[in-house]
Design an enzyme around this catalytic site. Structure first.
Site, PDB file in Angstrom:
ATOM      1  N   ASP A  76      26.833  28.471  -2.013  1.00  0.00           N
ATOM      2  CA  ASP A  76      27.280  27.113  -1.686  1.00  0.00           C
ATOM      3  C   ASP A  76      27.309  26.254  -2.946  1.00  0.00           C
ATOM      4  O   ASP A  76      26.612  26.536  -3.921  1.00  0.00           O
ATOM      5  CB  ASP A  76      26.318  26.451  -0.687  1.00  0.00           C
ATOM      6  CG  ASP A  76      26.296  27.172   0.639  1.00  0.00           C
ATOM      7  OD1 ASP A  76      27.282  27.860   0.953  1.00  0.00           O
ATOM      8  OD2 ASP A  76      25.276  27.046   1.349  1.00  0.00           O
TER       9      ASP A  76
HETATM   10  N1  URA Z   1      22.614  30.944   2.261  1.00  0.00           N
HETATM   11  C1  URA Z   1      22.993  29.657   2.238  1.00  0.00           C
HETATM   12  O1  URA Z   1      22.752  28.919   3.174  1.00  0.00           O
HETATM   13  N2  URA Z   1      23.658  29.214   1.166  1.00  0.00           N
HETATM   14  C2  URA Z   1      23.942  29.991   0.095  1.00  0.00           C
HETATM   15  O2  URA Z   1      24.549  29.510  -0.872  1.00  0.00           O
HETATM   16  C3  URA Z   1      23.536  31.321   0.137  1.00  0.00           C
HETATM   17  C4  URA Z   1      22.876  31.787   1.231  1.00  0.00           C
END
Ligand code: URA
Length: 246
Positions: A104
């Site tokens: 993310d």
């Molecule tokens: N899980 C999440 O919620 N975000 C990420 O970036 C990776 C795994």
């Protein structure tokens, strides 16, 4: 597959396209023993022997990079508005690299970039169950019951429960929330074997907590190099590549 001589040399990291044009014109480049002054000349990287200043330019079909992804950049090859992880790869001239999986925008940590599609498929395949380890700061105090729930699988709103995950509690500490009220935070390590959309954040929401900071530290046998500052990238070592390709 044939490609232009200057593109080949630039992908091997020997110089920029304009430097390479000058090097060709100056007669410093040979193809199969013959000086080749035209940067547009087409070569077959698999079979032609190419030298620069007498040194052979070895063709590596596949390249593998580790990035310590900083928060604030998107995991995409291009984006009309936001800075992407590929913008942090500017010194790497290889055009066919892509990130393996997605972190993310606000997640930091280990991101693998390669042009090896078969390896990417294997690492991302739900059948393969490659372990991913995340370090997070989450809201509240973690309990044994939460660890048990993660071990059993939690309902995050998908058709199936999450696969068993391992929760290790590193420390718990008091903190103030944005409204200035006393509360607790926990630092944890979570090991999962899937890669569902926002998986870690949704797992903590499912047990009544919330992720405040998230960093990926390991994928399969590959660990984030602690010497890499956020935003830095380096090639994987031969040994690290072997941990990815069983
Ligand atoms: N899980 C999440 O919620 N975000 C990420 O970036 C990776 C795994």
């Amino acid at each position: 597959m044939k490609m232009r001589l200057d593109r080949f040399l630039s992908e091997m990291g020997i110089g920029t396209r304009s430097q390479l044009k000058r090097m060709c014109r100056a007669g410093r480049v040979t193809v199969n023993g013959m000086v080749q002054t035209s940067p547009e000349f087409h070569v077959d990287p698999e079979t032609d022997r190419i030298t620069v200043d007498g040194r052979t330019a070895v063709y590596d079909r596949y390249q593998y990079y580790m990035m310590n992804k900083p928060a604030g950049v998107v995991t995409a090859t291009r984006d009309p508005k936001q800075k992407t992880v590929m913008d942090l790869m500017k010194q790497v001239h290889r055009k066919d690299l892509f990130p393996v999986g997605r972190l993310d925008i606000d997640t930091e940590g280990l991101l693998l970039l390669t042009n090896d599609g078969a390896l990417a498929n294997r690492l991302l395949s739900p059948k393969h169950h490659a372990e991913k380890v995340y370090r997070a700061i989450v809201r509240g105090r973690m309990t044994v019951e939460m660890a048990e729930k993660f071990a059993e699988g939690v309902d995050i709103g998908d058709e199936t429960l999450t696969r068993p995950a391992k929760l290790d509690i590193v420390r718990m500490f008091p903190d103030r929330n944005d409204a200035g009220e006393e509360g607790w935070r926990s630092e944890i390590l979570l090991t999962i074997t899937e890669g569902r959309y926002h998986q870690v954040k949704r797992m903590f929401l499912a047990v009544g907590s919330e992720v405040l900071f998230l960093r990926r530290e390991r994928m399969g046998g590959l660990s984030l190099d602690r010497r890499l500052a956020p935003g830095e990238v380096r090639r994987l070592t031969e040994e690290e590549i072997r941990t990815l390709i069983p």
